[in-house]
Design an enzyme around this catalytic site. Structure first.
Site, PDB file in Angstrom:
ATOM      1  N   LYS A  53     105.886  79.313  64.260  1.00 14.36           N
ATOM      2  CA  LYS A  53     104.717  78.701  64.901  1.00 14.36           C
ATOM      3  C   LYS A  53     104.694  77.189  64.663  1.00 14.36           C
ATOM      4  CE  LYS A  53     102.130  83.000  64.726  1.00 14.36           C
ATOM      5  NZ  LYS A  53     101.161  83.853  64.042  1.00 14.36           N
ATOM      6  N   GLN A  97      97.220  83.593  59.226  1.00 12.41           N
ATOM      7  CA  GLN A  97      98.237  84.625  59.437  1.00 12.41           C
ATOM      8  C   GLN A  97      97.795  85.939  58.797  1.00 12.41           C
ATOM      9  OE1 GLN A  97     100.854  84.228  61.433  1.00 12.41           O
ATOM     10  NE2 GLN A  97     101.586  86.300  61.088  1.00 12.41           N
ATOM     11  N   ASP A 120      93.685  82.092  67.990  1.00 16.22           N
ATOM     12  CA  ASP A 120      94.237  83.453  67.961  1.00 16.22           C
ATOM     13  C   ASP A 120      93.351  84.410  68.776  1.00 16.22           C
ATOM     14  OD1 ASP A 120      96.594  84.328  66.844  1.00 16.22           O
ATOM     15  OD2 ASP A 120      95.882  84.221  64.787  1.00 16.22           O
TER      16      ASP A 120
HETATM   17  N1  GUN Z   1     100.047  88.997  62.373  1.00 14.80           N
HETATM   18  C1  GUN Z   1     100.735  89.686  63.311  1.00 14.80           C
HETATM   19  N2  GUN Z   1     100.521  89.150  64.535  1.00 14.80           N
HETATM   20  C2  GUN Z   1      99.677  88.118  64.359  1.00 14.80           C
HETATM   21  C3  GUN Z   1      99.092  87.168  65.244  1.00 14.80           C
HETATM   22  O1  GUN Z   1      99.285  87.170  66.460  1.00 14.80           O
HETATM   23  N3  GUN Z   1      98.290  86.242  64.662  1.00 14.80           N
HETATM   24  C4  GUN Z   1      98.046  86.223  63.333  1.00 14.80           C
HETATM   25  N4  GUN Z   1      97.224  85.292  62.882  1.00 14.80           N
HETATM   26  N5  GUN Z   1      98.560  87.085  62.494  1.00 14.80           N
HETATM   27  C5  GUN Z   1      99.378  88.020  63.002  1.00 14.80           C
END
Ligand code: GUN
Length: 283
Positions: A53, A97, A120
């Protein structure tokens, strides 16, 4: 059969954003968009996702901050950090995350992010907006990426029978809602659904996100089906999806590979959401 190339598709999205960002910074002399990514503890999969990311941010010319916090951080201290970022004018998007350590209330943490910075799309406000089709919110990244792929490949979901396998808050549930919003008839199943194969065989479009390697076989689907595979499983050191790709590809009209299908679109959607947040603020 057409392979849905998420890698190529996401590249185009990122290129467009990168060009637009450059133009804004150079011609208008404004700051770039900013994303803060919070990671708690040392989960190896999370570390990879977070690195990808922040790399994507660098590629498109965004400002990014990775905030690494100790596994034993208190819920209050984590929320305090988020509140600081809520007030930080360089930051347009905040992402925590997941998963978080079990003792931390994930929902409470997510809902402490200002909805305008919740790129998100996991907070109560943004989930609510998604359900009623209020476009002032943010759509969660993986299902949003899938909707962009379907549209980009001219796959009309209106009036189609769709089976979503998986009922998570991150993929299955928001996926179903976005499809319903576009006029699809959606059935949400999971790995324990009775007669899953019978249900899958009736589907025009299948989206699978259960985390069971190669669970869906050619005998489970009808001829001409569109298959979207969200699974990322490591088997014998190699990545594979929840769909038996080689087998199902024989019958599908469109199919996403793993890797190179849905995965890159999740990141492209995150970058897109962050850019939308930024544009809402600077214009
Ligand atoms: N963990 C697994 N997929 C995601 C996601 O799309 N965003 C976040 N923040 N954590 C995750």
């Amino acid at each position: 059969m057409i392979i849905i190339d998420g890698k190529e598709f996401s590249k185009k999205i990122l290129e467009e954003i990168s060009n637009e960002q450059k133009e804004i910074v150079e011609r208008k002399n404004l700051r770039p968009a900013g994303l803060a990514v919070i990671i708690v503890g040392e989960n190896p999969a999370s570390q990879v996702y977070v690195r990808n990311k922040t790399r994507a941010c660098e590629k498109v010319g965004f400002y990014s901050e990775t905030i690494k916090l100790e596994e034993n951080i208190s819920e209050n201290d984590l929320i305090k950090k988020i509140e600081e970022l809520n007030e930080n004018d360089k930051i347009d998007g905040i992402l925590v995350q997941l998963p978080l350590p079990k003792r931390i209330d994930e929902l409470k943490v997510i809902n402490s992010i200002k909805p305008e910075k919740d790129v998100d799309g996991f907070s109560n406000v943004n989930v609510g907006k998604m359900v009623i089709g209020d476009e002032s919110g943010f759509l969660s990244c993986t299902p949003y990426g899938i909707m962009q792929l379907l549209e980009g490949y001219d796959i009309d979901v209106n009036g189609k029978d769709v089976v979503v396998v998986g009922r998570s808050n991150i993929v299955g549930k928001p996926m179903a809602m976005m499809l319903i919003q576009k006029g699809a008839t959606v059935q949400v199943c999971n790995s324990r659904t009775k007669d899953l194969s019978k249900k899958l065989k009736k589907a025009d479009i299948i989206v699978v996100a259960v985390g069971v390697p190669r669970m869906i076989k050619a005998t489970d689907v009808k001829e001409g089906v569109v298959v979207i595979d969200v699974g990322i499983n490591r088997v014998d050191g190699k990545l594979c999806g929840d769909v038996d790709y080689e087998d199902v590809a024989q019958k599908a009209s469109y199919i996403t590979p793993v890797p190179g299908g849905v995965g890159p679109m999740t990141i492209a959607s995150l970058i897109k959401n962050t850019f939308i947040s930024y544009q809402r603020k600077i214009y």
